[in-house]
Design a protein around this motif. Structure first.
Motif, mmCIF file in Angstrom:
data_model
loop_
_atom_site.group_PDB
_atom_site.id
_atom_site.type_symbol
_atom_site.label_atom_id
_atom_site.label_comp_id
_atom_site.label_asym_id
_atom_site.label_seq_id
_atom_site.Cartn_x
_atom_site.Cartn_y
_atom_site.Cartn_z
ATOM 1 N N GLU A 88 0.824 -1.213 0.000
ATOM 2 C CA GLU A 88 0.000 0.000 0.000
ATOM 3 C C GLU A 88 0.851 1.253 0.000
ATOM 4 N N LEU A 89 1.961 1.236 0.773
ATOM 5 C CA LEU A 89 2.805 2.425 0.898
ATOM 6 C C LEU A 89 3.957 2.429 -0.086
ATOM 7 N N GLY A 90 4.097 1.360 -0.857
ATOM 8 C CA GLY A 90 5.178 1.277 -1.830
ATOM 9 C C GLY A 90 6.542 1.179 -1.199
ATOM 10 N N LEU A 91 6.645 0.405 -0.126
ATOM 11 C CA LEU A 91 7.922 0.257 0.586
ATOM 12 C C LEU A 91 8.749 -0.852 -0.036
ATOM 13 N N GLN A 92 10.038 -0.584 -0.216
ATOM 14 C CA GLN A 92 10.933 -1.599 -0.743
ATOM 15 C C GLN A 92 11.293 -2.595 0.361
ATOM 16 N N GLY A 93 11.443 -3.855 -0.018
ATOM 17 C CA GLY A 93 11.793 -4.875 0.964
ATOM 18 C C GLY A 93 10.603 -5.641 1.462
ATOM 19 N N GLY A 94 9.393 -5.184 1.187
ATOM 20 C CA GLY A 94 8.196 -5.911 1.583
ATOM 21 C C GLY A 94 8.029 -6.014 3.084
ATOM 22 N N ALA A 95 7.520 -7.170 3.510
ATOM 23 C CA ALA A 95 7.233 -7.380 4.940
ATOM 24 C C ALA A 95 8.501 -7.332 5.790
ATOM 25 N N LYS A 96 9.641 -7.754 5.207
ATOM 26 C CA LYS A 96 10.883 -7.761 5.986
ATOM 27 C C LYS A 96 11.299 -6.357 6.409
ATOM 28 N N SER A 97 10.976 -5.354 5.597
ATOM 29 C CA SER A 97 11.363 -3.983 5.947
ATOM 30 C C SER A 97 10.578 -3.448 7.139
ATOM 31 N N PRO A 120 12.613 6.442 11.405
ATOM 32 C CA PRO A 120 13.360 7.708 11.420
ATOM 33 C C PRO A 120 12.545 8.898 10.945
ATOM 34 N N SER A 121 11.449 8.659 10.255
ATOM 35 C CA SER A 121 10.573 9.740 9.768
ATOM 36 C C SER A 121 9.269 9.720 10.547
ATOM 37 N N ALA A 122 8.902 10.857 11.117
ATOM 38 C CA ALA A 122 7.656 10.929 11.883
ATOM 39 C C ALA A 122 6.448 10.703 10.983
ATOM 40 N N GLU A 123 6.462 11.282 9.784
ATOM 41 C CA GLU A 123 5.335 11.109 8.857
ATOM 42 C C GLU A 123 5.220 9.656 8.411
ATOM 43 N N GLN A 124 6.350 9.039 8.127
ATOM 44 C CA GLN A 124 6.315 7.653 7.675
ATOM 45 C C GLN A 124 5.814 6.733 8.784
ATOM 46 N N ALA A 125 6.219 6.994 10.029
ATOM 47 C CA ALA A 125 5.754 6.176 11.149
ATOM 48 C C ALA A 125 4.237 6.251 11.275
ATOM 49 N N ALA A 126 3.675 7.454 11.124
ATOM 50 C CA ALA A 126 2.222 7.601 11.204
ATOM 51 C C ALA A 126 1.533 6.876 10.050
ATOM 52 N N LYS A 127 2.085 6.966 8.855
ATOM 53 C CA LYS A 127 1.493 6.287 7.701
ATOM 54 C C LYS A 127 1.479 4.771 7.895
ATOM 55 N N ILE A 128 2.602 4.238 8.396
ATOM 56 C CA ILE A 128 2.687 2.792 8.603
ATOM 57 C C ILE A 128 1.697 2.342 9.668
ATOM 58 N N ALA A 129 1.563 3.123 10.757
ATOM 59 C CA ALA A 129 0.630 2.751 11.829
ATOM 60 C C ALA A 129 -0.803 2.736 11.333
ATOM 61 N N ASN A 130 -1.201 3.766 10.580
ATOM 62 C CA ASN A 130 -2.578 3.819 10.064
ATOM 63 C C ASN A 130 -2.820 2.736 9.015
ATOM 64 N N SER A 131 -1.829 2.486 8.160
ATOM 65 C CA SER A 131 -1.973 1.438 7.153
ATOM 66 C C SER A 131 -2.070 0.071 7.813
ATOM 67 N N SER A 132 -1.283 -0.158 8.878
ATOM 68 C CA SER A 132 -1.338 -1.434 9.591
ATOM 69 C C SER A 132 -2.724 -1.657 10.181
ATOM 70 N N ALA A 133 -3.329 -0.586 10.720
ATOM 71 C CA ALA A 133 -4.671 -0.717 11.271
ATOM 72 C C ALA A 133 -5.677 -1.085 10.176
ATOM 73 N N ARG A 134 -5.596 -0.419 9.048
ATOM 74 C CA ARG A 134 -6.533 -0.715 7.955
ATOM 75 C C ARG A 134 -6.337 -2.131 7.421
ATOM 76 N N GLN A 135 -5.080 -2.539 7.270
ATOM 77 C CA GLN A 135 -4.835 -3.862 6.718
ATOM 78 C C GLN A 135 -5.223 -4.961 7.711
ATOM 79 N N LEU A 136 -5.111 -4.677 9.022
ATOM 80 C CA LEU A 136 -5.553 -5.653 10.013
ATOM 81 C C LEU A 136 -7.069 -5.826 9.948
ATOM 82 N N ILE A 137 -7.799 -4.727 9.792
ATOM 83 C CA ILE A 137 -9.263 -4.809 9.665
ATOM 84 C C ILE A 137 -9.635 -5.638 8.442
ATOM 85 N N THR A 138 -8.913 -5.411 7.355
ATOM 86 C CA THR A 138 -9.184 -6.169 6.131
ATOM 87 C C THR A 138 -8.903 -7.651 6.330
#
Length: 460
Positions: A88-97, A120-138
């Motif tokens: 969803e966030l286009g992160l390289q490395g997939g789940a391992k990252s 290391p990025s405050a914005e990225q940390a927030a994006k990952i947390a919100n995306s994790s919540a959405r993907q867990l619901i799914t």
């Protein structure tokens, strides 16, 4: 070790402790400022179960939800959910990252799920947390009957304004604390393995003889080694009066007393002790003879400003009569002094000869107290031999770390080998102890003249 021993160690070895504290601070600061700042973000989900029509159905539904929450927590960090977040966030490395970055937990006895993310990025940390919540619901919707269990986002993550790590004050405090503990530990270990004599306790570990006198460190002694050159009511003068009193109590048999003053090694203050003790004994009215029996490095004549070329060596070699060699010193010539005399090629033979033994017997018949300044015990055997001829030996021990316990023990064994009596120990250069009696002054009050010429005590 008792508390006072630890305090003494800290006072004596404070440089080690301070150094280790700075090392701890430096290491903590270096570690802290080389770390990449990490920001933390948290999203929170609420797990609900379709309620029943009765109270029993509600209770059963809540119990079911609490049991399901544990499974959902594990599912939140599963490769399936993390892979979906990475896509969803286009992160390289997939789940391992995301492994280690995403942590899911649930507060005890609740149906809440916390998803914490560090990056290391405050914005990225927030994006990952919100995306994790959405993907867990799914993911839950794919494996659960959504008509019974429902997950909803209770709180969305927002970018943090300050990093969660490194914690600079905490790291600095921990570094300082560890440095101090390490410094104290090193100081205590060094104290345990250090055999140098620094206190009365160190002396008492080796010698069972009593402490006859104790003298603190005094930098003015280099300029004024004699007590007559300073204040007669000083702490040092009072300490010599105490030594004089204690020495009288060692004379159990009564009569005249001949005392050899020596030390384990050179430089412990034996000569200044012998000279000042003799002065104090003479001031008390005793008939005293001070003999310089250190024929290798004589100092008595230099201390007292007397002629040193005529003295003991001449008397023992029968080149000078005893009456001609003895000099009077002080007010009214109260103190008699026998200097060392000319340097002799065979000092040990002279001091160990029958002539020396007869001379000591003569001294004892003519004087009440004979103070003999002898060489140190470890370098030569002279003082041990003299000690066997005299009434006893007083050992001067320096408490500034100059002398080791093994050296003092060796010196005592040398005296025991010749059956010389050890009268006691004089502890020299003792460190000042805050609150000790040495800080109290009890000199006479000044006398002032009243209106009618009467003397009245001065007021403090």
């Amino acid at each position: 070790m008792e508390l006072q021993d630890y305090l003494r160690v800290i006072r004596q070895r404070w440089m080690i402790i301070v150094t280790m504290a700075f090392v701890g601070l430096a290491l903590a600061a270096g570690f802290t400022f080389t770390q990449t700042p990490q920001y933390e973000a948290r999203s929170q989900l609420f797990v609900s179960v379709k309620g029943g029509s009765t109270a029993t159905d509600v209770i059963q539904g809540n119990t079911f939800a609490e049991k399901r929450v544990t499974s959902y927590v594990n599912l939140a960090t599963s490769p399936r959910v993390l892979q979906a977040v990475a896509q969803e966030l286009g992160l390289q490395g997939g789940a391992k990252s995301l492994t280690g970055k995403v942590i899911a937990s649930t507060p005890a006895q609740t149906v809440l799920i916390d998803i914490n993310v560090t990056d290391p990025s405050a914005e990225q940390a927030a994006k990952i947390a919100n995306s994790s919540a959405r993907q867990l619901i799914t993911a839950v919707g794919e494996v659960e009957d959504v008509s019974i269990v429902r997950l909803s986002i209770f709180e969305s993550a927002a970018p943090a304004t300050a990093p969660s790590s490194p914690r600079v004050p905490l790291n600095i405090a921990i570094g300082l604390a560890l440095g101090l503990l390490a410094g104290i530990g090193i100081a205590v270990l060094r104290e345990m393995f250090d055999t140098r004599i620094r206190s009365q306790d160190d002396v008492e570990r080796v010698v069972s003889a009593g402490i006859l006198g104790s003298f603190t460190v005094d930098s003015s002694l280099n300029d004024e080694p004699l007590i007559t050159q300073g204040d007669q009511f000083s702490h040092r003068a009072e300490s010599f009066r105490q030594l004089r009193t204690h020495l009288h109590f060692t004379n159990i048999s009564g009569g005249s007393q001949s005392v050899v003053i020596s030390s384990s090694i050179p430089g412990e203050g034996k000569t200044s002790t012998a000279v000042n003790l003799a002065i104090m004994l003479a001031e008390s009215g005793s008939k005293v003879l001070l003999v310089d029996a250190d024929l290798r490095r004589p100092k008595v004549a230099k201390y007292l400003g007397l002629e040193g070329s005529v003295g003991l060596s001449g008397v023992l070699s029968h080149s000078v009569a005893l009456e001609d060699a003895i000099q009077a010193w002080g007010r009214g010539g109260a103190l008699h002094v026998l200097a060392s005399g000319m340097a002799a090629p065979n000092p040990s033979e002279l001091l160990g000869s029958p002539s020396m033994e007869k001379l000591i017997s003569r001294f004892e018949s003519e004087y009440e107290v004979v103070i003999i300044d002898a060489p140190p015990l470890l370098p030569v055997t002279d003082p041990a031999v003299l000690g066997s001829m005299a009434s006893g030996v007083v050992l001067v021990v320096s408490a500034d770390g100059k002398t080791h316990r093994g050296e003092l023990e060796h010196a005592v064994k040398d005296l025991e080998a010749v059956k010389a009596r050890l009268l006691g120990i004089v502890l020299n250069r003792v460190d000042h102890v805050s609150g000790s009696h040495m800080y109290y002054d009890y000199r006479p009050e000044p006398v002032v003249t009243g209106r009618r010429g009467k003397n009245v005590p001065g007021r403090a």
